[in-house]
Design a protein around this motif. Structure first.
Motif, PDB file in Angstrom:
ATOM      1  N   ARG A 104       0.583  -6.685  40.767  1.00 42.03           N
ATOM      2  CA  ARG A 104       1.232  -5.396  40.469  1.00 42.03           C
ATOM      3  C   ARG A 104       0.585  -4.253  41.242  1.00 42.03           C
ATOM      4  O   ARG A 104       1.240  -3.251  41.550  1.00 42.03           O
ATOM      5  N   ALA A 105      -0.687  -4.395  41.586  1.00 36.68           N
ATOM      6  CA  ALA A 105      -1.345  -3.367  42.405  1.00 36.68           C
ATOM      7  C   ALA A 105      -0.704  -3.264  43.778  1.00 36.68           C
ATOM      8  O   ALA A 105      -0.669  -2.188  44.388  1.00 36.68           O
ATOM      9  N   TYR A 108       2.182  -0.647  43.901  1.00 40.63           N
ATOM     10  CA  TYR A 108       1.882   0.643  43.251  1.00 40.63           C
ATOM     11  C   TYR A 108       2.733   1.797  43.782  1.00 40.63           C
ATOM     12  O   TYR A 108       3.007   2.765  43.050  1.00 40.63           O
ATOM     13  N   SER A 109       3.157   1.712  45.052  1.00 36.86           N
ATOM     14  CA  SER A 109       3.902   2.837  45.633  1.00 36.86           C
ATOM     15  C   SER A 109       5.419   2.687  45.515  1.00 36.86           C
ATOM     16  O   SER A 109       6.158   3.593  45.887  1.00 36.86           O
TER      17      SER A 109
END
Length: 275
Positions: A104-105, A108-109
């Motif tokens: 999920r990181a 992030y955008s």
């Protein structure tokens, strides 16, 4: 898709690591960048992804464009938003976070939650082992599983171009074969790949086009099949002759980046299984 035009990279204002390098990655292609340690491969990747300043490096000449728009003056996060994601050498996962948190990181955008959810499900389809380890700490994964996680995390950004820096480094042969197949699958699904790899035989077996760097310059650039079957390249880069030396390779015709038509035509070259 991506055009690197006559770039020069300097570190600390004095050390020239890349000299007059031009290359291109057509849409939906696999292009490999080969060369010995110190040839300038990583510096080129840093220039493309905008992280040169973090290493006291600077692009002092040339330009880099993505789909006709210059990106060499943009910040790394802006370049990611435009569709370029990189898997760094050594994987660089967040070992204290879970596998799911790592994935999920990577997104992030992204603003489209539905698209992100779809990508997440697709990544788990590509890497079933990550589904089994989803709630476990990433640091407990094996080396091959960590590499799969690093690739999956990059895919979570939804890139149109995936840059892979030494994805087979330190992995067992069976895992290298699995990573190879994953790269091919990702490309078949429409993502272009720029592959930097010490395992030249593996890289050339799946690439459409290849560039060979020597001391910061492009020494040769041809369809990957031609490089794979060139006797001098075999001796010097593929280790098929124990007597191969740098002198063996020196007779190869020095070439600057090829014209777009030649690179694009290489995309149609069938990908063959490595022996």
């Amino acid at each position: 898709m991506l055009q690197v035009d006559n770039i020069e990279v300097v570190y600390n204002g004095v050390i020239k690591a890349v000299r007059n390098v031009s290359l291109e990655i057509p849409d939906k292609s696999i292009v490999t960048l080969l060369g010995a340690n110190g040839a300038g491969k990583t510096s080129i990747l840093r220039a493309i992804t905008g992280v040169l300043p973090l290493q006291r490096g600077k692009l002092v000449r040339g330009s880099i464009t993505l789909n006709g728009h210059r990106i060499d003056k943009l910040a790394p996060n802006q370049i990611i938003d435009l569709g370029i994601a990189q898997v760094l050498e050594g994987r660089r996962i967040f070992s204290s976070l879970t596998v799911e948190e790592n994935l999920r990181a990577g997104a992030y955008s992204r603003k489209d939650s539905a698209a992100t959810r779809k990508t997440f499900e697709h990544v788990l389809t590509l890497f079933p082992i990550l589904q089994e380890r989803l709630k476990g700490a990433a640091g407990y994964l094996s080396g091959g599983e960590q590499q799969m996680l690093a690739i999956g995390r990059a895919l979570m950004a939804g890139p149109s171009l995936l840059i892979l820096d030494e994805p087979s480094l330190g992995l067992a042969p069976l895992i290298v074969e699995r990573i190879r197949d994953i790269i091919v699958q990702i490309n078949k699904e429409g993502t272009a790949v720029l592959l930097v790899e010490q395992n030249a035989k593996m890289a050339l077996s799946i690439a459409n086009y290849g560039y060979i760097l020597e001391t910061g310059r492009v020494a040769d650039a041809r369809p990957a099949g031609e490089l794979l079957n060139d006797e001098a390249v075999k001796r010097f880069y593929l280790g098929l002759n124990e007597h191969g030396t740098a002198h063996d390779y020196s007779h190869l015709k020095k070439r600057v980046a090829p014209v777009t038509q030649e690179v694009t035509s290489a995309i149609s070259t069938p990908i063959q299984k490595a022996n």
